[in-house]
Design a protein around this motif. Structure first.
Motif, short mmCIF file in Angstrom:
data_model
loop_
_atom_site.label_atom_id
_atom_site.label_comp_id
_atom_site.label_asym_id
_atom_site.label_seq_id
_atom_site.Cartn_x
_atom_site.Cartn_y
_atom_site.Cartn_z
N LEU A 98 -6.14 2.16 -7.99
CA LEU A 98 -5.20 3.05 -8.66
C LEU A 98 -5.84 4.43 -8.76
CD1 LEU A 98 -2.59 3.64 -10.21
CD2 LEU A 98 -3.74 2.86 -12.29
N HIS A 138 0.85 -1.19 0.00
CA HIS A 138 0.00 0.00 0.00
C HIS A 138 0.88 1.24 0.00
CE1 HIS A 138 -3.43 2.62 1.08
NE2 HIS A 138 -2.56 3.24 1.85
N ILE A 139 0.67 2.15 -0.97
CA ILE A 139 1.38 3.42 -1.06
C ILE A 139 0.35 4.53 -1.22
CG2 ILE A 139 2.98 4.84 -2.38
CD1 ILE A 139 4.43 2.35 -3.22
N ASP A 140 0.40 5.53 -0.34
CA ASP A 140 -0.51 6.67 -0.41
C ASP A 140 0.30 7.94 -0.15
OD1 ASP A 140 -2.45 8.60 -0.25
OD2 ASP A 140 -3.66 7.62 1.28
N LEU A 163 -2.71 -5.15 -8.17
CA LEU A 163 -3.32 -3.85 -7.90
C LEU A 163 -4.84 -3.93 -7.88
CD1 LEU A 163 -2.04 -1.06 -7.42
CD2 LEU A 163 -2.55 -0.52 -9.80
N ILE A 219 8.36 1.78 -8.97
CA ILE A 219 7.04 1.55 -8.38
C ILE A 219 6.27 0.49 -9.18
CG2 ILE A 219 4.77 2.62 -7.99
CD1 ILE A 219 6.12 5.07 -7.00
N THR A 220 6.45 0.49 -10.49
CA THR A 220 5.71 -0.47 -11.32
C THR A 220 6.30 -1.87 -11.27
OG1 THR A 220 7.02 0.09 -13.29
CG2 THR A 220 5.04 1.39 -12.87
N LEU A 269 -2.23 2.00 -4.98
CA LEU A 269 -1.31 3.08 -5.34
C LEU A 269 -2.13 4.36 -5.47
CD1 LEU A 269 1.47 4.12 -6.17
CD2 LEU A 269 0.96 3.42 -8.52
N LEU A 284 1.99 -4.96 -4.74
CA LEU A 284 1.30 -3.69 -4.47
C LEU A 284 -0.19 -3.81 -4.81
CD1 LEU A 284 1.97 -0.81 -3.50
CD2 LEU A 284 2.06 -0.13 -5.91
#
Length: 432
Positions: free
Chosen positions: A264, A215-217, A261, A231-232, A240, A237
């Protein structure tokens, strides 16, 4: 002749019975009466506390300094709405989780109190306007999860970077002073979930991130630049969220490599170019938000084949052409927003439901009939006209506002008959 001596007469039966009864009552206990209990051996007095499950006294004192009530055992569940969790160590238990919410303005996390609470693995500050904190080394080594939401007024990126054993980090609605996310993340090799949102964070996205992230926020910051290939490459993940920044460039084609994912969100940036076809390779994508960018080109038709998709927002871009969605696909979505694309239109023979699409209908050339107005938000259910819609609209206006052809024909016929009758009457009078 001598007579033999006679034996004494036998005792009466009643005397024998009384003798036996007296003998049994004095030698054996009665079967009807229970045996007296054996007294338990007395144990020597012990120096241990009477309740081995109580909290460590040092930690009780630390909680009291934080204005947390300790009249009830903090380790008992539910305790303070599950704000505290303890381990099962003996003779004293220790805190492993602490949540402070809606704190009063005079709560201070002193270094001494935090040192006593160095067994904590999860610390949450929710609506706690406390001053900047200095963590003791013991607590830094123990922490696995740290959350600060609308609590710390300012946070240093260097201070956050020292929490290198974290697996979960959340900082929201607090100003984070750092030259970029890399300063914070460089030492966090165990991190799984990362949220730094609404924090005025500047710089660019890190060129290297650890593969454990799910998880990236980074929403609501001032990040610039493009999405780096690092990141890709995160196979695990699931979320995003990079919305509300100043990111530029094209959405990388390698975005389709994020096979896990589900969410997105790249909304409210300055991304340009077309929507990459590789997004179709993400099988479980549920939430897709690309709104408020500078994306151009047509909407890829593959989007209508994404079975897991429930939320789709493509509003406020430069998309053009015919929207490739039919009523069946639209009906399964919870949210669809394509408004704000002036050159985008819909085929009303395919989308026959009354939907607030915010775009105009297409003519036979796939171009918008007119700029979207209030009426264009409600679709009609009429069949698609292969002729020019402008001509059709004129015919409809004549149909509604001009005279009816049938009524006009009847009126002309009746007028002719009346004229003929009058003419015959006049002629007959002239002959007389």
């Amino acid at each position: 002749m001598k007579t033999p001596p006679q034996s004494p007469p036998p005792p009466p039966p009643l005397l024998i019975l009384l003798f036996l009864l007296l003998f049994t009552t004095t030698t054996t206990p009665s079967l009807s009466q229970p045996l007296p209990p054996t007294p338990a051996p007395t144990s020597p007095p012990s120096s241990k506390p009477s309740s081995p499950s109580t909290l460590d006294p040092k930690q009780v004192t630390a909680l009291q300094s934080l204005n947390i009530p300790t009249s009830k055992d903090p380790c008992a569940q539910p305790s303070l709405h599950n704000a505290t969790l303890c381990d099962s160590s003996k003779p004293f238990r220790h805190l492993i989780s602490l949540r402070l919410s809606n704190c009063s303005s005079y709560v201070a996390l002193s270094f001494t109190a935090l040192k006593s609470l160095s067994t904590i693995q999860s610390l949450q500050l929710l609506n706690c306007p406390v001053a900047p904190i200095r963590f003791p080394p013991e607590l830094i080594a123990s922490l696995r999860s740290f959350t600060s939401v609308n609590s710390l007024s300012k946070v240093s990126g260097v201070w956050l970077s020292q929490l290198e054993n974290l697996t979960d980090l959340t900082v929201s609605n607090a100003e984070v002073k750092a030259t970029g996310p890399y300063v914070i993340l460089s030492n966090m090799k165990k991190l799984r979930t990362l949220t730094i949102s609404n924090a005025n964070l500047t710089g660019s996205l890190p060129g290297h991130v650890h593969s454990n992230l799910t998880h990236i926020d980074f929403s609501g910051n001032h990040l610039k630049g493009s999405i780096p290939p690092s990141i890709t490459m995160l196979d695990s993940l699931q979320s995003l969220i990079l919305s509300s920044n100043a990111l530029t460039g094209e959405i990388p084609a390698s975005i389709g490599d994020l096979i896990s994912l589900k969410n997105l969100s790249l909304a409210s940036n300055s991304f340009s170019g077309s929507i990459p076809d590789s997004i179709s390779a993400v099988p479980g994508l549920v939430h897709l938000d690309l709104s408020s960018n500078q994306l151009n080109g047509t909407i890829p038709s593959f989007i209508s084949h994404m079975k897991s998709l429930k939320y789709l927002n493509l509003a406020n871009n430069n998309l053009r052409g015919v929207m490739p969605f039919n009523a069946s696909f639209i009906s399964k979505l919870s949210v669809l927003n394509v408004g704000g694309n002036g050159n985008l239109c819909y085929n009303h023979s395919v989308v026959s439901l009354k939907l607030k699409l915010g775009i105009s209908r297409c003519d036979k050339y796939g171009m918008p009939v007119s700029p979207p107005s209030k009426d264009s938000y409600a679709d009609d259910s009429g069949d698609y006209d292969d002729g020019d819609d402008e001509d059709g609209s004129k015919q409809k206006k004549e149909h509604h506002h001009g005279p009816n052809k049938f009524v006009l024909g009847v009126a002309i016929a009746l007028s002719s008959i009346v004229f003929l009758i009058v003419f015959l009457i006049v002629c007959s009078k002239c002959r007389r």
